[in-house]
Write an enzyme that holds these catalytic residues in place. Structure first.
Site, mmCIF file in Angstrom:
data_model
loop_
_atom_site.group_PDB
_atom_site.id
_atom_site.type_symbol
_atom_site.label_atom_id
_atom_site.label_comp_id
_atom_site.label_asym_id
_atom_site.label_seq_id
_atom_site.Cartn_x
_atom_site.Cartn_y
_atom_site.Cartn_z
ATOM 1 N N THR A 286 47.634 53.514 67.402
ATOM 2 C CA THR A 286 46.443 53.986 66.682
ATOM 3 C C THR A 286 45.520 52.806 66.423
ATOM 4 O OG1 THR A 286 47.345 53.499 64.491
ATOM 5 C CG2 THR A 286 47.759 55.714 65.388
ATOM 6 N N ASP A 287 44.306 53.103 66.027
ATOM 7 C CA ASP A 287 43.463 52.076 65.442
ATOM 8 C C ASP A 287 44.003 51.839 64.028
ATOM 9 O OD1 ASP A 287 41.517 50.255 64.857
ATOM 10 O OD2 ASP A 287 39.849 51.475 65.571
#
Ligand code: BGC
Length: 890
Positions: free
Chosen positions: A673-674
């Site tokens: 994920t970011d």
């Protein structure tokens, strides 16, 4: 193996010169003669902008060659004017802003008196004026003066420059496309988009100016007259939802099809000091595709390169098509005058296909090559095309039929162009099919049989920011994130931003290369590959396996703050340049982690604003570059974006991360994920940072980031999801296998490389601010609120302790109001104790709180505690130090 920074500088400078785009060159104003005298104007000539802002702009760069310095080295410059700029800057230093995403778009200009210009014009007949801009993460550019438009003082400067100097040369030193209509009004003689090039910016640009390098950069984006002319304009920047009404008509696909008159400079345009002719010598077609041998001849008087570009016009009677699409390109080598070479270009047959997403079509959810005539063109830009080949498809052919994915559930109108007319077509929203649950093969279940569910969840998390056990001050680490996992022999893998240099928030120096737009403007895959193989060596030097880059989102709108990190409005160019960088990093075993998959096309409300996009536009425009990166770059790591796509957050989007990425494209790497991303279980559901189960289920292997993976606050909730039957142990195992294999395979500890480092540039000495804390015994508190802590300085606290022992330092820290709306902003403070990196305090969003740092002060009575700030904007209001345990100093 060696990393020679002199070679790195040279290559970096070469690529800057090759990415500079010459847009105007009236009466052969350029190249400048060696003895030309120049008046240097604009503060960005002095404070040349090397990058956009945010995580991609936080490289601690050792030096910057400004445009002014590079000019002064090679030309005589009007001295008095130059001295007044140098003097004025002492009282008007570059304003970095206070806090994350707070650097102003433009800097204050020095007000110029006519008298000064009169004098300068007596010495110099040529003026060079630089207009500088920055924008970045969490900060979209704005259509206001001083940002997208010229500021008032800048406009005055342009007027005066035009009035006093017969030859006016303008540099646009920006990561985004900005308004250029004024360059016509003031009839500038030469105009160059010079982008932002990192350390060597000035050198690369001046190489083009003096003719050492013949420009060959081409625009990665169409430049329109007005910002409103961009087809996404009406649907850009909403905080809740942006409907991609323009559909596939992004950039030139829109302009060339239905709005030619709105274009100031077309896609892939860029002048040279020479001229070239392109002729197709031979065409051949087989079942797989079309091959072209294109002869490129330098018909001018000086050596240079050009780009052979191949476009296809497809029949669009049923499925509306853009007027042209770039299908292949190749950069020539540097050809001497009259020299020629033959380039081979190839267009696979499947690349003629378009994606049919209308539910009432017999070809629903298929890539089809429609029947009709396909025209092939070559040229040096999109308005310079000559037809070279014509192919007739007798019957519509279905290339592949896929399960419908990424479906918008709402109806919306989208643009299409049929029979010479713009039309709005209704896209009928449908529900996504719920896909089957994953079942792990028996051998995999067996392999992880002695892992507890807790462990399988722990490994699905990364540590950060500035985790321990890896290089100090970097964004994250994953793999062996707990003692238990390390004991299982899983190495801890380090990852750092990216994309244009290594970000280490402990103040450690790294080299900074050019930004995405410039690198794409080179249209040179080979050069990108070489540059990134150097970057791989620098990653090796710093013990960082994964670079969080390149940025690969499409330039949908010129105001998107992160366009500087991304490449182009065109997916083929994006994919090819990214693939070359990924291969470059892999040369020495480093791994690229492109971002942000997918559709992160604005920074405003980036963790909230829903993207409503048709499956066709998603596939043909926004995912295409990533697909090329997987298939041609050998991609092994990928970062999802913050935004929801058709209601489902990218990080928990099974269509995106499993069905399209892995099943359709056969991707075998990991997905992360970011930082602190949100997820949801189904379309329209509110996003949550605790929703890890949906992420794991959707094949997003890693949640980035937690400050400790021994105790993950969201663990209980994730275990509950297993009990409920929503999250399956098989799904955890599948992701774990990907992470474990990746970590073992890429770990630099497992796969070392001996490296000799040569000619490393030294950081310019940073200003040191000394704070004397005096003497203390068991406990003492200091008020530090009077200090204004700034990026670029080192704050050294001197403390004399009387009792030897281990101590604890409690810092009461706050960030300003500006950080309120930026939920995932990053301000880091690196702490060093007696010159040894101790830890990095990570402040996210607007915060006020106490941070504790352990201090070992038993050896010496005199101790030095230093702070380095990644950005200005955090205040240490109070510092309390107390003895925890006495310890003998012997
Ligand atoms: C950015 C990413 C970056 C990450 C780690 C996020 O705010 O969107 O691009 O890699 O931070 O710094």
């Amino acid at each position: 193996m060696h990393l020679d920074y002199n070679e790195y500088k040279k290559l970096s400078r070469e690529i800057i010169a090759e990415g500079v785009v010459l847009l105007e060159n009236k009466n052969k104003s350029l190249p400048l003669a060696k003895d030309e005298k120049i008046a240097v104007l604009g503060r960005s000539s002095y404070d040349t902008i090397t990058s956009g802002t945010g995580s991609g702009g936080l490289v601690n760069i050792p030096y910057v060659v400004s445009i002014r310095d590079a000019l002064a080295e090679r030309f005589a410059i009007a001295e008095e004017l130059d001295s007044s700029y140098l003097e004025w800057r002492k009282d008007h230093p570059f304003d970095k802003g206070e806090g994350w995403a707070m650097t102003p778009f433009s800097q204050v200009e020095m007000p110029l008196e006519e008298e000064a210009l009169t004098k300068a014009s007596e010495l110099a007949s040529t003026a060079i004026l630089t207009i500088g801009r920055t924008a970045g993460e969490d900060r979209d550019n704005e259509a206001v003066k001083g940002a997208y438009y010229l500021g008032e003082e800048e406009e005055r400067l342009v007027q005066l420059a035009r009035k006093y100097f017969p030859k006016l040369i303008v540099f646009i030193n920006a990561g985004n496309i900005i308004d250029l209509s004024w360059t016509k009004t003031y009839e500038v003689d030469a105009l160059l988009y010079v982008w932002q090039g990192g350390c060597e910016t000035g050198n690369g640009i001046v190489d083009v100016l003096d003719g050492s390098v013949n420009p060959s950069g081409k625009l990665p984006d169409s430049i329109a007259y007005e910002v409103e002319d961009y087809p996404s304009h009406a649907n850009f920047g909403d905080g809740k939802e942006n409907i991609y009404v323009e559909d596939i008509y992004v950039g030139y696909r829109y302009f060339e099809t239905m709005a030619k008159e709105k274009v100031l400079y077309p896609f892939a345009y860029g002048l040279s000091y020479s001229t070239f002719s392109l002729t197709c010598e031979e065409t051949s077609a087989d079942d797989e595709g079309f091959h072209f041998r294109v002869r490129v001849e330098n018909t001018g008087e000086c050596a240079g390169k050009t780009v052979a570009q191949l476009y296809v016009k497809a029949p669009g009677e049923d499925l509306a098509k853009p007027a042209q699409e770039l299908k292949a390109f190749k950069k020539s080598s540097c050809l001497e005058a009259s020299e020629a070479e033959v380039l081979t270009l190839y267009v696979p047959f499947v690349e003629l296909a378009s994606f049919e997403d209308r539910t009432d079509s017999e070809h629903y959810s298929s890539y089809i090559v429609e029947k009709g005539e396909y025209q092939f063109f070559i040229g040096e830009h999109i308005r310079d095309l000559e037809e070279i080949f014509n192919y007739e498809q007798e019957e519509t052919e279905v290339v592949k039929t896929l399960k419908p994915r990424l479906l918008p559930s709402e109806d919306f109108e989208r643009l299409r162009y049929v029979d010479g007319q713009e039309q709005m077509e209704l896209y009928k929203g449908t529900d996504c099919e719920v896909s089957e649950n994953y079942v792990a093969p028996a051998n995999l279940v067996e392999e992880f049989a002695n892992w507890s569910n807790e462990e399988l969840i722990q490994i699905a998390h990364g540590l950060g920011m500035a985790p321990s056990g890896v290089t100090a001050g970097i964004a994250g680490a994953f793999g062996g994130v707990t003692d238990g996992l390390l004991e299982r022999g899983i190495p801890r893998i380090a990852c750092a931003d990216g994309p244009s240099g290594i970000r280490m928030d402990n103040g450690q120096m790294a080299f900074s290369i050019a930004n995405g737009s410039l690198l794409a403007a080179t249209f040179n895959e080979e050069l990108n590959e070489r540059l990134f193989s150097m970057l791989a060596l620098e990653l090796r030097k710093n013990g960082i396996e994964v670079l969080l880059g390149p940025g690969m989102n499409i330039h949908r709108h010129p105001l998107n703050g992160r366009n500087f990190e991304y490449f182009s409005e065109d997916p083929l160019l994006t994919g090819k340049i990214a693939a070359s960088q990924i291969r470059g990093l892999a040369t020495y075993g480093a791994v690229a982690c492109p971002k942000h998959f997918a559709l992160n096309n604005q920074e405003f409300a980036r963790t909230e604003a829903n993207v409503v996009v048709s499956p066709r536009a998603a596939r043909e425009i926004y995912l295409k570059g990533f697909e090329i990166a997987v298939k041609e770059g050998g991609l092994r790591a990928l970062m999802t974006s913050y935004n929801p796509i058709n209601g489902v957050y990218a990080a928990s989007n099974k269509d995106l991360n499993i069905h399209i990425l892995r099943e359709e494209w056969a991707y075998e790497g990991i997905v992360m994920t970011d930082w602190w991303a949100k997820c949801n279980r189904k379309a329209g559901e509110e996003g949550s940072r605790e929703e890890r189960a949906a992420m794991i289920k959707a094949g997003n292997d890693l949640y980035m980031v937690e400050s400790s993976c021994e105790e993950i606050p969201a663990l209980a909730k994730t275990l509950e999801a297993i009990e409920e039957g929503y999250l399956l142990r098989d799904e955890l195992i599948r992701n774990t296998k990907a992470i474990v294999d990746f970590a073992k395979d890429v770990s630099f500890i497992h796969h070392p490389l001996e490296l000799e480092v040569l000619n490393e540039p030294k950081m310019a000495m940073q200003e040191q601010v000394e704070i004397d804390l005096g003497k203390m015994e068991e406990e003492k508190t200091w008020d530090l609120s009077e200090y204004h802590f700034e990026k670029g300085k080192i704050y050294v606290l001197h403390l004399e302790r009387t009792l030897a022992g281990t101590y604890e330092m409690e810092l009461e820290i706050s960030t300003g109001d500006e950080q309120k709306s930026l939920e995932v902003s990053q301000l880091n403070i690196a702490v060093f104790v007696n010159n040894i990196s101790s830890e990095t305090i990570n402040l996210v969003g607007k915060t006020k709180g106490t941070h504790t740092v352990a201090l070992d002060l038993w050896q010496n009575p005199n101790n030095y505690i230093s702070f380095v700030f990644s950005e200005t904007g955090a205040s240490i209001n109070e510092c309390k130090i107390r003895l925890v345990e006495k310890r003998s100093s012997r």
